[in-house]
Write a protein that holds these residues in place. Structure first.
Motif, PDB file in Angstrom:
ATOM      1  N   LEU A  98      38.600  45.335  46.511  1.00  0.00           N
ATOM      2  CA  LEU A  98      38.775  44.229  47.448  1.00  0.00           C
ATOM      3  C   LEU A  98      38.584  44.684  48.889  1.00  0.00           C
ATOM      4  O   LEU A  98      37.996  43.977  49.704  1.00  0.00           O
ATOM      5  N   LYS A  99      39.105  45.851  49.207  1.00  0.00           N
ATOM      6  CA  LYS A  99      38.939  46.370  50.573  1.00  0.00           C
ATOM      7  C   LYS A  99      37.487  46.721  50.844  1.00  0.00           C
ATOM      8  O   LYS A  99      36.939  46.439  51.912  1.00  0.00           O
ATOM      9  N   ALA A 100      36.836  47.348  49.865  1.00  0.00           N
ATOM     10  CA  ALA A 100      35.431  47.733  50.051  1.00  0.00           C
ATOM     11  C   ALA A 100      34.552  46.493  50.225  1.00  0.00           C
ATOM     12  O   ALA A 100      33.542  46.545  50.947  1.00  0.00           O
ATOM     13  N   ALA A 101      34.926  45.375  49.593  1.00  0.00           N
ATOM     14  CA  ALA A 101      34.125  44.157  49.711  1.00  0.00           C
ATOM     15  C   ALA A 101      34.075  43.674  51.148  1.00  0.00           C
ATOM     16  O   ALA A 101      33.125  42.978  51.550  1.00  0.00           O
ATOM     17  N   ARG A 102      35.087  43.981  51.936  1.00  0.00           N
ATOM     18  CA  ARG A 102      35.080  43.570  53.345  1.00  0.00           C
ATOM     19  C   ARG A 102      34.003  44.284  54.148  1.00  0.00           C
ATOM     20  O   ARG A 102      33.577  43.798  55.191  1.00  0.00           O
ATOM     21  N   ALA A 144      31.061  51.393  45.890  1.00  0.00           N
ATOM     22  CA  ALA A 144      32.066  50.423  46.332  1.00  0.00           C
ATOM     23  C   ALA A 144      31.965  49.105  45.559  1.00  0.00           C
ATOM     24  O   ALA A 144      32.945  48.380  45.423  1.00  0.00           O
ATOM     25  N   ASP A 145      30.772  48.790  45.042  1.00  0.00           N
ATOM     26  CA  ASP A 145      30.561  47.537  44.332  1.00  0.00           C
ATOM     27  C   ASP A 145      30.899  47.731  42.855  1.00  0.00           C
ATOM     28  O   ASP A 145      30.016  47.862  42.006  1.00  0.00           O
ATOM     29  N   ASP A 146      32.187  47.719  42.558  1.00  0.00           N
ATOM     30  CA  ASP A 146      32.604  47.935  41.176  1.00  0.00           C
ATOM     31  C   ASP A 146      32.503  46.631  40.391  1.00  0.00           C
ATOM     32  O   ASP A 146      32.955  45.580  40.853  1.00  0.00           O
ATOM     33  N   PRO A 147      31.926  46.657  39.208  1.00  0.00           N
ATOM     34  CA  PRO A 147      31.732  45.418  38.438  1.00  0.00           C
ATOM     35  C   PRO A 147      33.029  44.725  38.056  1.00  0.00           C
ATOM     36  O   PRO A 147      33.028  43.526  37.767  1.00  0.00           O
ATOM     37  N   ARG A 193      37.713  32.334  45.482  1.00  0.00           N
ATOM     38  CA  ARG A 193      38.112  32.840  46.798  1.00  0.00           C
ATOM     39  C   ARG A 193      39.628  32.925  46.942  1.00  0.00           C
ATOM     40  O   ARG A 193      40.181  33.901  47.441  1.00  0.00           O
ATOM     41  N   GLU A 194      40.309  31.875  46.488  1.00  0.00           N
ATOM     42  CA  GLU A 194      41.772  31.847  46.644  1.00  0.00           C
ATOM     43  C   GLU A 194      42.439  32.907  45.770  1.00  0.00           C
ATOM     44  O   GLU A 194      43.428  33.530  46.173  1.00  0.00           O
ATOM     45  N   LEU A 195      41.886  33.152  44.594  1.00  0.00           N
ATOM     46  CA  LEU A 195      42.446  34.194  43.735  1.00  0.00           C
ATOM     47  C   LEU A 195      42.243  35.578  44.349  1.00  0.00           C
ATOM     48  O   LEU A 195      43.133  36.442  44.267  1.00  0.00           O
ATOM     49  N   ALA A 196      41.084  35.785  44.963  1.00  0.00           N
ATOM     50  CA  ALA A 196      40.830  37.079  45.608  1.00  0.00           C
ATOM     51  C   ALA A 196      41.801  37.314  46.751  1.00  0.00           C
ATOM     52  O   ALA A 196      42.345  38.417  46.917  1.00  0.00           O
ATOM     53  N   ARG A 197      42.033  36.278  47.507  1.00  0.00           N
ATOM     54  CA  ARG A 197      42.981  36.399  48.619  1.00  0.00           C
ATOM     55  C   ARG A 197      44.382  36.680  48.097  1.00  0.00           C
ATOM     56  O   ARG A 197      45.108  37.535  48.618  1.00  0.00           O
ATOM     57  N   THR A 198      44.771  35.974  47.040  1.00  0.00           N
ATOM     58  CA  THR A 198      46.094  36.190  46.450  1.00  0.00           C
ATOM     59  C   THR A 198      46.240  37.617  45.944  1.00  0.00           C
ATOM     60  O   THR A 198      47.256  38.283  46.168  1.00  0.00           O
ATOM     61  N   ALA A 199      45.221  38.117  45.260  1.00  0.00           N
ATOM     62  CA  ALA A 199      45.288  39.476  44.706  1.00  0.00           C
ATOM     63  C   ALA A 199      45.409  40.513  45.812  1.00  0.00           C
ATOM     64  O   ALA A 199      46.203  41.462  45.713  1.00  0.00           O
ATOM     65  N   GLU A 200      44.661  40.333  46.893  1.00  0.00           N
ATOM     66  CA  GLU A 200      44.703  41.325  47.967  1.00  0.00           C
ATOM     67  C   GLU A 200      46.067  41.336  48.653  1.00  0.00           C
ATOM     68  O   GLU A 200      46.631  42.399  48.925  1.00  0.00           O
ATOM     69  N   VAL A 201      46.600  40.162  48.926  1.00  0.00           N
ATOM     70  CA  VAL A 201      47.916  40.112  49.566  1.00  0.00           C
ATOM     71  C   VAL A 201      48.984  40.685  48.645  1.00  0.00           C
ATOM     72  O   VAL A 201      49.883  41.421  49.081  1.00  0.00           O
ATOM     73  N   PHE A 202      48.903  40.366  47.365  1.00  0.00           N
ATOM     74  CA  PHE A 202      49.856  40.904  46.392  1.00  0.00           C
ATOM     75  C   PHE A 202      49.823  42.436  46.386  1.00  0.00           C
ATOM     76  O   PHE A 202      50.857  43.103  46.394  1.00  0.00           O
ATOM     77  N   LEU A 203      48.642  43.003  46.411  1.00  0.00           N
ATOM     78  CA  LEU A 203      48.501  44.461  46.408  1.00  0.00           C
ATOM     79  C   LEU A 203      48.888  45.057  47.759  1.00  0.00           C
ATOM     80  O   LEU A 203      49.454  46.141  47.828  1.00  0.00           O
ATOM     81  N   ASP A 204      48.586  44.350  48.841  1.00  0.00           N
ATOM     82  CA  ASP A 204      49.021  44.813  50.170  1.00  0.00           C
ATOM     83  C   ASP A 204      50.540  44.888  50.252  1.00  0.00           C
ATOM     84  O   ASP A 204      51.093  45.717  50.982  1.00  0.00           O
ATOM     85  N   CYS A 205      51.201  44.018  49.505  1.00  0.00           N
ATOM     86  CA  CYS A 205      52.667  43.988  49.494  1.00  0.00           C
ATOM     87  C   CYS A 205      53.250  44.888  48.406  1.00  0.00           C
ATOM     88  O   CYS A 205      54.409  44.716  48.003  1.00  0.00           O
ATOM     89  N   ALA A 246      40.473  35.771  56.316  1.00  0.00           N
ATOM     90  CA  ALA A 246      40.505  37.236  56.271  1.00  0.00           C
ATOM     91  C   ALA A 246      40.307  37.815  54.880  1.00  0.00           C
ATOM     92  O   ALA A 246      40.448  38.995  54.698  1.00  0.00           O
ATOM     93  N   HIS A 247      39.985  36.996  53.872  1.00  0.00           N
ATOM     94  CA  HIS A 247      39.900  37.567  52.537  1.00  0.00           C
ATOM     95  C   HIS A 247      38.465  37.956  52.195  1.00  0.00           C
ATOM     96  O   HIS A 247      37.517  37.482  52.793  1.00  0.00           O
ATOM     97  N   PRO A 248      38.289  38.843  51.225  1.00  0.00           N
ATOM     98  CA  PRO A 248      36.968  39.409  50.966  1.00  0.00           C
ATOM     99  C   PRO A 248      35.923  38.400  50.546  1.00  0.00           C
ATOM    100  O   PRO A 248      34.744  38.605  50.805  1.00  0.00           O
ATOM    101  N   ALA A 249      36.315  37.329  49.880  1.00  0.00           N
ATOM    102  CA  ALA A 249      35.317  36.387  49.378  1.00  0.00           C
ATOM    103  C   ALA A 249      34.998  35.299  50.381  1.00  0.00           C
ATOM    104  O   ALA A 249      34.313  34.349  50.064  1.00  0.00           O
ATOM    105  N   GLY A 250      35.496  35.434  51.601  1.00  0.00           N
ATOM    106  CA  GLY A 250      35.263  34.413  52.616  1.00  0.00           C
ATOM    107  C   GLY A 250      33.799  34.311  52.976  1.00  0.00           C
ATOM    108  O   GLY A 250      33.031  35.258  52.870  1.00  0.00           O
ATOM    109  N   GLU A 251      33.366  33.130  53.457  1.00  0.00           N
ATOM    110  CA  GLU A 251      31.971  32.919  53.806  1.00  0.00           C
ATOM    111  C   GLU A 251      31.643  33.543  55.148  1.00  0.00           C
ATOM    112  O   GLU A 251      30.549  34.045  55.352  1.00  0.00           O
ATOM    113  N   ALA A 252      32.567  33.486  56.102  1.00  0.00           N
ATOM    114  CA  ALA A 252      32.307  34.011  57.432  1.00  0.00           C
ATOM    115  C   ALA A 252      32.784  35.448  57.499  1.00  0.00           C
ATOM    116  O   ALA A 252      33.912  35.731  57.825  1.00  0.00           O
TER     117      ALA A 252
END
Length: 438
Positions: free
Chosen positions: A432-436, A360-363, A374-386, A291-297
């Motif tokens: 991160l949300k826009a990347a989805r 939406a594509d911020d540098p 990928r794992e760092l992106a997922r960690t950052a999103e969950v951290f911010l979601d919390c 479910a994270h933004p950098a995922g392949e699928a």
């Protein structure tokens, strides 16, 4: 018109002394008679599934069509086939209009050796089936006839062009144009519009072209190509369940879930507790590796649907369509919203879906969104979601708090942001949300 179908089905049930069901030519249930029999065979698996899910499987459809029902002009008797889940034989009354099949009326046949309906009763039932055919043809024609006007509303530029298009659609709909409607977007759509959609006032196929984030127009749907637009009639703003069910029927069976289940999931997600990350909570959903933004699928080609807020009259229809498109995009970005997503339930994606691709594509987040991180992106999103609460985030991710702190420090190094600062958090969270959506 639903009541008209039900009355006619009940009339056939009374003529033939057996409960009848009406399906359109795509084997989607329209109406059914009451079952008051104690006979267990009266509700075999095929009939039960048709009523409960309001549709038949492709295998069942192919099996019945093998008896020539699509070409028949009179009643067709089909024998029982217990191995196929058909415990009782069927009588099929083809529903035609000007020689074109519009649907089928189904009745359970009598047991072998028992007297079934006589020829006069079947003839009378076929006359009723012809009246049903007229209604089905008129409903399909009404939606098709308005496709040009509906498409013009959805594609007209702002200002006088849009106002003229809305006026033309209102005139075509007549008094019904002042009623309550919901705009629906189903995307990506594989081709032509379906011949009929239950409860639809108008249906059209919209080209997905322009400068949107995923190849569509601004605020457009996921993927390029086509989207199906449906203008659904509503009885009240509180009665969205029939609309959601109608939309779910347009999706592939592998993707569609009952509308009530989708709504319940969204409601449960919105009420997630703040004391941790239990299964089914938003933090737990976003912590899932897929479910994270950098995922392949990314699911960019998965068919989804979006429903805008109900509107009375047609003046706000263009805005309602943009809401429906945004909700369909959000359903791809966050599977917990869909596959049928309501605009009122997609949270920040209500704003993010309206951003242009370059906005939406911020540098600042590009390095973080590469597969290597990928794992760092997922960690950052969950951290911010919390909300930056380390304990909740670590629990949702299933890692030690010190590991979380190390990863957040790496995120700050990659992005140049300081996640102790509110504006930096906001920027990264939005990126991160826009990347989805891309």
């Amino acid at each position: 018109m639903k009541g008209d179908y039900q009355d006619l089905v009940d009339e056939i049930s009374a003529l033939l002394g057996a409960p009848a069901t009406l399906e359109n030519r795509d084997f989607r249930l329209i109406a059914f008679g009451a079952h008051d029999s104690d006979d267990d065979l009266a509700m075999d698996p095929v009939r039960t599934r048709s009523i409960l899910t309001r549709q038949s499987t492709a295998a069942v459809r192919a099996w019945f069509e093998g008896f020539g029902i699509a070409r028949a002009t009179g009643p067709v008797r089909i024998p029982a086939a217990p191995d196929a889940g058909v415990f009782r034989g069927r009588i099929c009354l083809p529903v035609r209009y000007r020689g074109i099949v519009q649907g089928y009326v189904w009745l359970l046949d009598q047991e072998p050796g028992a007297a079934g309906p006589d020829a006069a009763a079947l003839d009378a039932a076929m006359e009723v089936a012809q009246r049903i055919g007229v209604l089905l043809a008129e409903e399909a024609k009404a939606g098709a006839d308005l496709s040009r006007e509906f498409l013009a509303v959805l594609t007209a530029g702002p200002g006088w062009q849009q106002e003229m298009a809305v006026s033309a659609l209102r005139a075509a709909l007549g008094p019904a144009g002042d009623g309550l409607h919901a705009a629906v977007c189903v995307t990506p759509w594989p081709g032509e519009a379906p011949p009929s959609v239950p409860g639809a006032a108008a249906v059209c196929v919209v080209p997905r072209r322009g400068a949107g984030p995923a190849g569509g127009p601004p605020g457009g749907g996921p993927g390029d190509g086509l989207a199906l637009a449906v203008l659904l009639r509503l009885r009240s703003t509180d009665a969205l369940a029939p609309a959601l069910t109608a939309v779910a029927r347009l999706l592939p069976r592998s993707a569609a879930r009952p509308a009530a289940a989708t709504t319940a999931t969204a409601t449960a997600a919105g009420a997630a507790t703040r004391g941790g990350a239990p299964a089914g909570s938003r933090a737990a959903d976003r912590a899932a590796p897929s479910a994270h933004p950098a995922g392949e699928a990314s699911g960019a080609h998965r068919m989804t649907a979006g429903v805008g807020d109900p509107v009375r009259g047609l003046a706000d229809l263009p805005a309602a369509w943009e809401q429906a498109v945004a909700a369909a995009r959000a359903a791809v970005a966050q599977p917990r919203f869909g596959p049928v997503a309501q605009w009122s339930r997609i949270g920040p994606y209500r704003m993010l879906a309206g951003l242009a691709a370059d906005a939406a594509d911020d540098p600042v987040a590009r390095a973080l969104l590469t597969p290597a991180h990928r794992e760092l992106a997922r960690t950052a999103e969950v951290f911010l979601d919390c909300a930056g609460q380390a304990g909740r985030a670590a629990a949702a991710l299933g890692i030690h708090r010190q590991t979380l702190y190390y990863r957040i420090a790496r995120v700050e190094q990659l992005t140049g942001l300081e996640l102790d600062e509110g504006e930096d958090r906001l920027l990264l969270h939005m990126a991160l949300k826009a990347a989805r959506l891309t």
